[in-house]
Write an enzyme that holds these catalytic residues in place. Structure first.
Site, PDB file in Angstrom:
ATOM      1  N   CYS A   1     -82.840  62.885  47.694  1.00 54.17           N
ATOM      2  CA  CYS A   1     -82.129  62.417  48.883  1.00 54.17           C
ATOM      3  C   CYS A   1     -81.090  61.352  48.537  1.00 54.17           C
ATOM      4  CB  CYS A   1     -83.102  61.909  49.943  1.00 54.17           C
ATOM      5  SG  CYS A   1     -84.050  60.485  49.407  1.00 54.17           S
TER       6      CYS A   1
ATOM      7  N   ARG B   1     -83.227  56.915  57.664  1.00 55.18           N
ATOM      8  CA  ARG B   1     -83.350  55.520  57.215  1.00 55.18           C
ATOM      9  C   ARG B   1     -83.712  54.677  58.435  1.00 55.18           C
ATOM     10  NH1 ARG B   1     -78.869  57.328  53.704  1.00 55.18           N
ATOM     11  NH2 ARG B   1     -79.324  56.717  51.570  1.00 55.18           N
TER      12      ARG B   1
ATOM     13  N   ARG C   1     -88.409  57.666  56.708  1.00 54.43           N
ATOM     14  CA  ARG C   1     -88.772  56.680  55.690  1.00 54.43           C
ATOM     15  C   ARG C   1     -89.165  55.396  56.410  1.00 54.43           C
ATOM     16  NH1 ARG C   1     -84.224  54.946  51.567  1.00 54.43           N
ATOM     17  NH2 ARG C   1     -83.527  53.746  53.351  1.00 54.43           N
TER      18      ARG C   1
ATOM     19  N   ARG D   1     -75.720  48.630  42.460  1.00 58.52           N
ATOM     20  CA  ARG D   1     -74.981  49.690  43.144  1.00 58.52           C
ATOM     21  C   ARG D   1     -73.932  49.152  44.116  1.00 58.52           C
ATOM     22  NH1 ARG D   1     -79.767  52.152  47.072  1.00 58.52           N
ATOM     23  NH2 ARG D   1     -78.139  52.837  48.472  1.00 58.52           N
TER      24      ARG D   1
ATOM     25  N   ASN E   1     -80.047  56.941  44.304  1.00 57.45           N
ATOM     26  CA  ASN E   1     -79.170  55.760  44.425  1.00 57.45           C
ATOM     27  C   ASN E   1     -79.818  54.549  43.768  1.00 57.45           C
ATOM     28  OD1 ASN E   1     -77.715  57.458  46.012  1.00 57.45           O
ATOM     29  ND2 ASN E   1     -78.371  56.554  47.949  1.00 57.45           N
ATOM     30  N   ASP E   2     -81.055  54.315  44.148  1.00 54.48           N
ATOM     31  CA  ASP E   2     -81.759  53.173  43.560  1.00 54.48           C
ATOM     32  C   ASP E   2     -82.287  53.501  42.168  1.00 54.48           C
ATOM     33  OD1 ASP E   2     -81.560  50.982  45.313  1.00 54.48           O
ATOM     34  OD2 ASP E   2     -82.884  52.014  46.725  1.00 54.48           O
TER      35      ASP E   2
ATOM     36  N   GLU F   1     -87.844  56.082  43.628  1.00 56.02           N
ATOM     37  CA  GLU F   1     -86.569  55.400  43.382  1.00 56.02           C
ATOM     38  C   GLU F   1     -86.709  54.197  42.457  1.00 56.02           C
ATOM     39  OE1 GLU F   1     -85.062  54.060  47.160  1.00 56.02           O
ATOM     40  OE2 GLU F   1     -86.997  53.255  47.775  1.00 56.02           O
TER      41      GLU F   1
ATOM     42  N   HIS G   1     -74.459  51.195  51.272  1.00 55.31           N
ATOM     43  CA  HIS G   1     -74.949  51.763  52.536  1.00 55.31           C
ATOM     44  C   HIS G   1     -73.861  52.067  53.558  1.00 55.31           C
ATOM     45  CE1 HIS G   1     -79.192  50.795  51.411  1.00 55.31           C
ATOM     46  NE2 HIS G   1     -79.227  52.032  51.848  1.00 55.31           N
TER      47      HIS G   1
HETATM   48  C1  PEP Z   1     -81.900  56.063  47.335  1.00 53.34           C
HETATM   49  O1  PEP Z   1     -82.211  54.969  46.878  1.00 53.34           O
HETATM   50  O2  PEP Z   1     -81.443  56.999  46.653  1.00 53.34           O
HETATM   51  C2  PEP Z   1     -82.041  56.347  48.774  1.00 53.34           C
HETATM   52  C3  PEP Z   1     -81.955  57.571  49.230  1.00 53.34           C
HETATM   53  O3  PEP Z   1     -82.236  55.309  49.594  1.00 53.34           O
HETATM   54  P1  PEP Z   1     -81.152  54.194  49.979  1.00 53.34           P
HETATM   55  O4  PEP Z   1     -79.781  54.717  49.627  1.00 53.34           O
HETATM   56  O5  PEP Z   1     -81.326  53.971  51.434  1.00 53.34           O
HETATM   57  O6  PEP Z   1     -81.575  53.034  49.151  1.00 53.34           O
HETATM   58 MG    MG Z   2     -83.304  53.466  48.049  1.00 55.26          MG
END
Ligand code: PEP
Ligand code: MG
Length: 573
Positions: A503, A299, A335, A466, A455-456, A432, A192
């Site tokens: 995203c 976020r 979100r 991650r 990402n998740d 995700e 993050h």
């Molecule tokens: C993701 O998980 O891809 C996402 C956009 O949310 P975050 O990076 O805040 O977990």
């Molecule tokens: Mg996420």
């Protein structure tokens, strides 16, 4: 001069003095102080010790009154510790001898006293180390309360922040205007803090493992976020090289910003919508500057700050309204709280594995109020313009239906109270969690849109943490399982006519963005600073070619093969 290598997670170059942060119960900075400040620093330590003495006397008296003197004796031991030369005198010596701040001196004292205590053969004496923590913790708290105490929101000048880890609530509090660059021991590009640094255009290198040990506080460091390198006490030649790289980067950024008014249209005329991911409302201006056609992901949990306090409905309404006004006429996708258990109370239970534990919608069972208030604020903000509500961490219909019923409850409340709101605010799922991706068709029947959080999704699909640099080489956005899952999602969304976007950080990488368009995505949301490069890449390809490339990749068996084919086909990286 020495050089450390990590992962460049936010491009650009910056040179500045290192501010090293370690975390006890709260962050402890090590500052190098000029000789003329050392005297005052020792006095600051003395004042904190005196404040601790007064507090301890107060506690001891109250305890004697309430439960009897014999129980208060333990505080005599604490009071004695305050004056022990091994603590008081030694800390003052460290301040003077090492030219450091009182917090750091106390931390060093604590380490050596713990080492000493651990050698005692008597178990009773060994256990007294918890009293030591108590006393030192109290002095640290009193130091923190003093007006000169450094904190994340009050940094001592422009600095390069060197931290082991920087959790989102700390990032939310950080005085970003004074951060030239960020260097962390942990993390990778979907971490993050890396995401925020990219959003704000601040160079960052993550996953350095031992940066907090290897970078002396106060040393001059050059951070090259493009190449993932950190040079400590750079030579004149190294500085020249880095400064010219910095200049070239700045010129390139300026050139790319010139594309702001251009559409992200492929050579064969396919339009792709490029939106921005933001963590702080102020970033809406940066998003516009880079040509974002909306906020694809806000976020919202960054509104909680380090105190982890949920803002009131009116405070949120104000933020959401301002975002909508600023992005007009484009949509703003908010979100809902993607937080862990700790957000429900500082003394709350902890999750053994927060990434798989009780977080986001799963907290509805414990406390629905923060979510209800947020939904009310979003429904009300909907009157101002195109707001969209997105639920994170949905793993199946049970979570989703619970969230949707809460949304209905929030609407009913507003109706009863006669508070105006927008009835048809679009509702979507942040896809995700792999289970949600697999049943995308079932979810599509109940929501208005999807945005894929790669990402998740990649983290859970490939079982790769991650945030852990030790496994970052296994984090493969082009793994066949990822591409197949994305294809599955596009098919489900298409079959149900649901708008679809990505995203996750993948969307902000030019090559991967082209591949996503080839897989059928027509909307991508990314860090504002990534928009111009992605736009340039898309304007240089034909969507039909991207589509053939995606098809070819879907037929391959390993990430390495896919990367080869992609890099041969595209020269945009
Ligand atoms: C993701 O998980 O891809 C996402 C956009 O949310 P975050 O990076 O805040 O977990
Ligand atoms: Mg996420």
């Amino acid at each position: 001069m020495s050089a450390l290598r990590g992962t460049g997670v936010s491009p650009g170059v910056a040179v500045g003095r290192a501010l090293v942060m370690e975390r006890d119960a709260a962050p402890v900075f090590r500052l190098t102080l000029p000789p003329e400040r050392l005297h005052d620093e020792v006095r600051r330590l003395e004042a904190a010790i005196e404040a601790s003495r007064e507090q301890l006397h107060g506690i001891k008296e109250r305890l004697s009154r309430e439960v009897g003197a014999p129980h208060a004796y333990i505080f005599d031991a604490h009071l004695l510790m305050l004056d022990d030369p091994l603590l008081r005198q030694r800390a003052a010596e460290i301040i003077r001898g090492e030219a450091v701040n009182a917090e750091w001196a106390l931390r060093s004292v604590s380490e050596s006293l713990h080492a000493l205590f651990s050698q005692f053969s008597d178990a009773y004496l060994r256990e007294r180390s918890t009293d030591l923590d108590d006393v030192i913790g109290r002095i640290q708290l009193n130091l923190r309360g003093s007006p000169d105490a450094p904190s994340l929101s009050r940094l001592p000048g422009p600095i390069v922040l060197v931290a082991g880890d920087l959790v989102p609530s700390e990032a939310a509090d950080l005085d970003w205007d004074r951060v030239l660059a960020i260097v962390t021991d942990v993390g990778s590009s979907t971490y993050h803090t890396a995401i925020i640094a990219r959003s704000l255009g601040i160079p960052a290198v993550a996953g350095l493992k031992e940066a907090t040990r290897q970078i002396p506080p106060g040393s001059l460091v050059a951070v090259d976020g493009t190449r993932g390198e950190v040079v400590v006490e750079p030579s004149g030649a190294a500085l020249d090289f880095l400064q010219s790289a910095q200049e070239a980067y700045r010129r390139e950024e300026e050139r790319l910003r010139g594309t702001r008014a251009l559409a992200a249209r492929t050579l064969d005329g396919v339009l792709v919508r490029l939106e921005a991911n933001v963590e702080f409302p102020e970033e809406a201006a940066t998003a516009q500057l880079h040509g974002a056609e909306g906020i694809g992901l806000f976020r919202s949990e960054y509104l909680l700050g380090r105190g982890l306090r949920f803002p009131s409905e009116e405070q949120q309404l104000d933020v959401y309204r301002r975002l909508v006004e600023q992005m007009h006429p484009y949509p703003v996708t908010v979100r809902t709280w993607d937080v862990g258990l700790e957000a429900l109370g500082p003394a709350g239970p902890s999750s053994p594995n927060p990434a798989l534990g009780e977080r986001a919608l799963r907290l509805l069972h414990r406390s629905a109020d923060p979510f209800r208030i947020q939904l009310r604020a979003l429904l009300r903000a909907g009157r101002q313009g195109p707001v969209r509500i997105m639920f994170p961490f949905v793993s199946g219909l049970r979570d989703l239906r619970l969230a949707l019923s809460l949304l209905e409850e929030a609407k009913e409340e507003l109706r009863t109270e006669g508070v105006p709101f927008r009835e048809d605010v679009p509702v979507g799922v942040n896809l995700e969690v792999p289970s949600a991706a697999v049943i995308a068709d079932l979810l599509a029947a109940e929501v208005d849109f999807f945005s894929v959080g790669t990402n998740d999704l990649i983290q859970y699909l490939l079982a790769v943490d991650r945030t852990d640099p030790r496994v970052s080489s296994l984090y493969e956005p082009l793994h066949p399982a990822v591409l197949r899952t994305l294809r599955h999602i596009t098919e489900a969304a298409e079959a149900h006519g649901r708008p679809l976007s990505v995203c996750g950080e993948m969307a902000g990488q030019p090559v991967e963005a082209v591949l996503l368009v080839g897989l059928g995505f027509r909307s991508l949301s990314m860090a504002p600073s990534a928009i111009p490069r992605v736009k340039e890449a898309l304007r240089a390809v034909r969507a039909a070619d991207a589509c053939s490339l995606a098809e070819r990749c879907l037929g391959l068996s390993t990430c390495a093969e896919i990367e080869d084919v992609v890099s041969q086909a595209l020269s945009v990286r």
